[in-house]
Design a protein around this motif. Structure first.
Motif, PDB file in Angstrom:
ATOM      1  N   ALA A 125       6.625  30.043  29.207  1.00 46.26           N
ATOM      2  CA  ALA A 125       6.440  31.433  29.644  1.00 46.26           C
ATOM      3  C   ALA A 125       5.219  32.056  28.980  1.00 46.26           C
ATOM      4  O   ALA A 125       4.463  32.801  29.625  1.00 46.26           O
ATOM      5  N   ASN A 126       5.007  31.785  27.704  1.00 41.73           N
ATOM      6  CA  ASN A 126       3.846  32.335  27.002  1.00 41.73           C
ATOM      7  C   ASN A 126       2.542  31.800  27.588  1.00 41.73           C
ATOM      8  O   ASN A 126       1.547  32.527  27.705  1.00 41.73           O
ATOM      9  N   ALA A 127       2.527  30.514  27.946  1.00 45.82           N
ATOM     10  CA  ALA A 127       1.326  29.928  28.549  1.00 45.82           C
ATOM     11  C   ALA A 127       1.018  30.591  29.888  1.00 45.82           C
ATOM     12  O   ALA A 127      -0.150  30.885  30.194  1.00 45.82           O
ATOM     13  N   ARG A 128       2.039  30.834  30.684  1.00 46.08           N
ATOM     14  CA  ARG A 128       1.811  31.485  31.973  1.00 46.08           C
ATOM     15  C   ARG A 128       1.350  32.936  31.778  1.00 46.08           C
ATOM     16  O   ARG A 128       0.575  33.462  32.589  1.00 46.08           O
ATOM     17  N   ALA A 129       1.812  33.565  30.712  1.00 46.95           N
ATOM     18  CA  ALA A 129       1.354  34.925  30.416  1.00 46.95           C
ATOM     19  C   ALA A 129      -0.132  34.941  30.066  1.00 46.95           C
ATOM     20  O   ALA A 129      -0.876  35.839  30.491  1.00 46.95           O
ATOM     21  N   ILE A 130      -0.583  33.962  29.295  1.00 48.00           N
ATOM     22  CA  ILE A 130      -2.007  33.859  28.974  1.00 48.00           C
ATOM     23  C   ILE A 130      -2.808  33.632  30.247  1.00 48.00           C
ATOM     24  O   ILE A 130      -3.876  34.231  30.445  1.00 48.00           O
ATOM     25  N   ALA A 131      -2.305  32.776  31.125  1.00 49.63           N
ATOM     26  CA  ALA A 131      -3.000  32.522  32.390  1.00 49.63           C
ATOM     27  C   ALA A 131      -3.126  33.800  33.209  1.00 49.63           C
ATOM     28  O   ALA A 131      -4.165  34.049  33.841  1.00 49.63           O
ATOM     29  N   ARG A 132      -2.090  34.614  33.202  1.00 51.56           N
ATOM     30  CA  ARG A 132      -2.145  35.870  33.960  1.00 51.56           C
ATOM     31  C   ARG A 132      -3.157  36.830  33.338  1.00 51.56           C
ATOM     32  O   ARG A 132      -3.923  37.488  34.049  1.00 51.56           O
ATOM     33  N   ALA A 133      -3.178  36.921  32.001  1.00 53.17           N
ATOM     34  CA  ALA A 133      -4.161  37.775  31.335  1.00 53.17           C
ATOM     35  C   ALA A 133      -5.574  37.281  31.622  1.00 53.17           C
ATOM     36  O   ALA A 133      -6.507  38.074  31.816  1.00 53.17           O
ATOM     37  N   ALA A 134      -5.757  35.968  31.673  1.00 53.92           N
ATOM     38  CA  ALA A 134      -7.061  35.387  31.981  1.00 53.92           C
ATOM     39  C   ALA A 134      -7.470  35.699  33.415  1.00 53.92           C
ATOM     40  O   ALA A 134      -8.648  35.967  33.693  1.00 53.92           O
ATOM     41  N   GLU A 135      -6.501  35.657  34.330  1.00 55.24           N
ATOM     42  CA  GLU A 135      -6.810  35.997  35.722  1.00 55.24           C
ATOM     43  C   GLU A 135      -7.302  37.430  35.827  1.00 55.24           C
ATOM     44  O   GLU A 135      -8.290  37.719  36.527  1.00 55.24           O
ATOM     45  N   ILE A 136      -6.628  38.341  35.117  1.00 52.50           N
ATOM     46  CA  ILE A 136      -7.040  39.745  35.133  1.00 52.50           C
ATOM     47  C   ILE A 136      -8.433  39.900  34.533  1.00 52.50           C
ATOM     48  O   ILE A 136      -9.233  40.733  34.978  1.00 52.50           O
ATOM     49  N   SER A 137      -8.734  39.075  33.527  1.00 48.87           N
ATOM     50  CA  SER A 137     -10.033  39.129  32.849  1.00 48.87           C
ATOM     51  C   SER A 137     -11.117  38.341  33.578  1.00 48.87           C
ATOM     52  O   SER A 137     -12.249  38.252  33.088  1.00 48.87           O
ATOM     53  N   HIS A 138     -10.743  37.724  34.697  1.00 53.30           N
ATOM     54  CA  HIS A 138     -11.676  36.910  35.492  1.00 53.30           C
ATOM     55  C   HIS A 138     -12.222  35.737  34.675  1.00 53.30           C
ATOM     56  O   HIS A 138     -13.383  35.367  34.816  1.00 53.30           O
ATOM     57  N   ASP A 139     -11.338  35.184  33.829  1.00 56.37           N
ATOM     58  CA  ASP A 139     -11.701  34.006  33.043  1.00 56.37           C
ATOM     59  C   ASP A 139     -10.992  32.805  33.670  1.00 56.37           C
ATOM     60  O   ASP A 139      -9.896  32.418  33.269  1.00 56.37           O
ATOM     61  N   GLY A 140     -11.628  32.223  34.660  1.00 48.91           N
ATOM     62  CA  GLY A 140     -11.009  31.139  35.402  1.00 48.91           C
ATOM     63  C   GLY A 140     -10.753  29.906  34.579  1.00 48.91           C
ATOM     64  O   GLY A 140      -9.786  29.178  34.823  1.00 48.91           O
ATOM     65  N   LEU A 141     -11.621  29.648  33.583  1.00 48.04           N
ATOM     66  CA  LEU A 141     -11.462  28.455  32.757  1.00 48.04           C
ATOM     67  C   LEU A 141     -10.171  28.527  31.946  1.00 48.04           C
ATOM     68  O   LEU A 141      -9.375  27.577  31.930  1.00 48.04           O
ATOM     69  N   VAL A 142      -9.952  29.653  31.255  1.00 43.69           N
ATOM     70  CA  VAL A 142      -8.737  29.817  30.451  1.00 43.69           C
ATOM     71  C   VAL A 142      -7.516  29.872  31.359  1.00 43.69           C
ATOM     72  O   VAL A 142      -6.463  29.300  31.039  1.00 43.69           O
ATOM     73  N   GLN A 143      -7.632  30.521  32.490  1.00 45.09           N
ATOM     74  CA  GLN A 143      -6.508  30.583  33.426  1.00 45.09           C
ATOM     75  C   GLN A 143      -6.085  29.185  33.857  1.00 45.09           C
ATOM     76  O   GLN A 143      -4.901  28.839  33.803  1.00 45.09           O
ATOM     77  N   SER A 144      -7.040  28.371  34.267  1.00 45.13           N
ATOM     78  CA  SER A 144      -6.732  27.014  34.702  1.00 45.13           C
ATOM     79  C   SER A 144      -6.157  26.181  33.558  1.00 45.13           C
ATOM     80  O   SER A 144      -5.190  25.427  33.743  1.00 45.13           O
ATOM     81  N   GLN A 145      -6.732  26.338  32.371  1.00 49.33           N
ATOM     82  CA  GLN A 145      -6.279  25.567  31.208  1.00 49.33           C
ATOM     83  C   GLN A 145      -4.810  25.846  30.910  1.00 49.33           C
ATOM     84  O   GLN A 145      -4.010  24.918  30.714  1.00 49.33           O
ATOM     85  N   PHE A 146      -4.426  27.109  30.905  1.00 47.47           N
ATOM     86  CA  PHE A 146      -3.059  27.439  30.503  1.00 47.47           C
ATOM     87  C   PHE A 146      -2.056  27.263  31.634  1.00 47.47           C
ATOM     88  O   PHE A 146      -0.863  27.036  31.371  1.00 47.47           O
ATOM     89  N   LEU A 147      -2.493  27.316  32.864  1.00 47.32           N
ATOM     90  CA  LEU A 147      -1.591  26.946  33.952  1.00 47.32           C
ATOM     91  C   LEU A 147      -1.248  25.464  33.860  1.00 47.32           C
ATOM     92  O   LEU A 147      -0.091  25.067  34.053  1.00 47.32           O
ATOM     93  N   ASN A 148      -2.239  24.650  33.535  1.00 46.88           N
ATOM     94  CA  ASN A 148      -1.996  23.206  33.368  1.00 46.88           C
ATOM     95  C   ASN A 148      -1.103  22.942  32.168  1.00 46.88           C
ATOM     96  O   ASN A 148      -0.212  22.075  32.221  1.00 46.88           O
TER      97      ASN A 148
END
Length: 287
Positions: A239-262
């Motif tokens: 759940a924490n990893a998916r939360a980081i991915a969501r924060a990254a999506e809002i920040s338009h940081d696709g690299l971090v979003q993809s990393q934490f979704l994986n």
């Protein structure tokens, strides 16, 4: 006759206006300037509690037929209020787990085992400063997010869905990643899972301790338990990893979003591979 009809119309109009005026919802203004609507009595449900100003200004109101549930609802808000503490200028508010301080608490009396619950409840407060301050204690210090297992980052993400303040979540992205990596020493790359002692998963005197010490010769081992791969802890981390991915999506940081979704997907897959017990149709902890 015309005069009589006019009189009746006037009387009806006055009565209609009076009824409608009484039934119009009370308007209040939130601190951020957003107008809200209240249909419920805001005084009677909180009349038996201290701190009514805080409750009146901050909490949602509930009116249901079951009085017991309704009373518990308002009591829960007073419980949250009693545990809020203003610590220092520049730090602001925190929330304790116990009204009376305990010796094992960390900075300013924080105990992260309860933080996810507290953020979940505080997300409904109209004044967002309380939870903003409390969150920053964990994301930026000095509170310890490693004392117990926790889902603080997940609670932050779900709170943003309630408050609508996605910007606050986005500003925490770097710190969320930092908090995540504090758990790196407890990750077993071969198993693809995190491990921890049951006691620090807030589950002291759990089954692993009795298995590791069947003859009750080592009280600390029996009480705290050995390191295990724990479904609860690993679920928090998913759940924490998916939360980081969501924060990254809002920040338009696709690299971090993809990393934490994986990361979340891989960790969840490892849970099903190693911790799922088909015969019980449930997850089990493993050594």
């Amino acid at each position: 006759m015309a005069a009589l009809v006019s009189a009746i119309v006037i009387i009806f109009s006055v009565l209609a206006y009076t009824v409608l005026a009484r039934t119009q919802p009370v308007q209040y203004h939130r601190r951020d300037g957003v107008k809200g609507t209240s249909f419920l009595d805001h005084e009677d449900p909180i009349s038996g509690f201290l701190g009514r100003t805080f409750l009146r200004d901050n909490i949602p109101y509930l009116d249901i037929p079951d009085k017991l549930i309704q009373d518990v609802f308002y009591y829960r808000w007073t419980s949250l209020q009693r545990n809020l503490r203003y610590v220092t200028a520049g730090t602001g508010y925190m929330c304790t787990e116990f009204v009376h301080p305990v010796g094992y608490a960390k900075a300013f009396g924080t105990i992260d085992a309860a933080a996810g619950h507290q953020i979940d409840e505080a997300r409904w407060l109209r004044d967002t400063a309380y939870a903003d301050d409390y969150i920053r204690l964990y994301t930026r210090g000095p509170a310890d997010p490693l004392q117990y297992t926790q889902w603080i980052l997940d609670a932050m993400s779900r709170r943003a869905m309630v408050t609508g303040d996605s910007e606050f979540l986005a500003t925490q992205l770097d710190d969320m990643v930092r908090v995540w990596h504090l758990w790196d020493p407890f990750f077993d790359s071969d198993a693809g899972l995190y491990y921890y002692q049951p006691v620090w998963d807030a589950q002291e005197l759990s089954l692993p301790g009795f298995i590791a010490d069947p003859n009750n010769k080592d009280w600390d081992l029996r009480k705290d338990g050995p390191d295990t791969f724990r479904p609860s802890h690993n679920a928090y981390m998913v759940a924490n990893a998916r939360a980081i991915a969501r924060a990254a999506e809002i920040s338009h940081d696709g690299l971090v979003q993809s990393q934490f979704l994986n990361i979340a997907d891989d960790l969840e897959a490892a849970m099903y591979e190693r911790l799922w017990a088909p015969e019980q149709e449930f997850f089990v902890r493993k050594f």
